[in-house]
Design a protein around this motif. Structure first.
Motif: not given
Length: 123
Positions: A48-49, A55-57, A61-64
């Protein structure tokens, strides 16, 4: 009292060993099951972690990518505004230069007219 009186009989010892063996097996089995359950729970938690981290990566990446696109747009806009600024400087310089030439011509004509009217310059 003799030694025989205090020592258990072989039948009692055998029964005790069987009962003790059953309890030991039961305890070991429960302990194995609980440790396997604990390990499975820990593996599930780690999965899960890891999923959350992935998901956070991906979000990062999308924000970048969005940030990179915006930066490129700003660079393009900056280059365009720099060209526009150079053109505006030239236009403003020519306007000032024309004003200076017109004022110079007006002043020279005024001086010539004044000199002609006072007969300083012969006509």
């Amino acid at each position: 009292m003799s030694q025989e009186h205090f020592s258990p009989s072989n039948a009692v010892a055998a029964d005790f060993q069987q009962v003790l063996g059953k309890y030991m097996m039961k305890y070991n089995k429960n302990q194995d099951d609980s440790s396997i359950a604990t390990l499975r729970s820990q593996v599930t938690d780690v999965k899960n972690i890891m999923s959350q981290n992935i998901d956070e990566i991906l979000e990062s990446e999308n924000r970048l990518d969005i940030f990179t696109v915006r930066t490129k747009d700003m660079q393009t806009t900056a280059k365009g505004s720099q060209k526009t600024r150079k053109i505006l400087r030239r236009i403003i310089w020519w306007k000032h230069f024309r004003k200076i030439i017109i004022l110079t011509v007006v002043i020279l004509l005024s001086i010539i007219i004044i000199l002609l009217s006072t007969n300083v310059i012969a006509t």
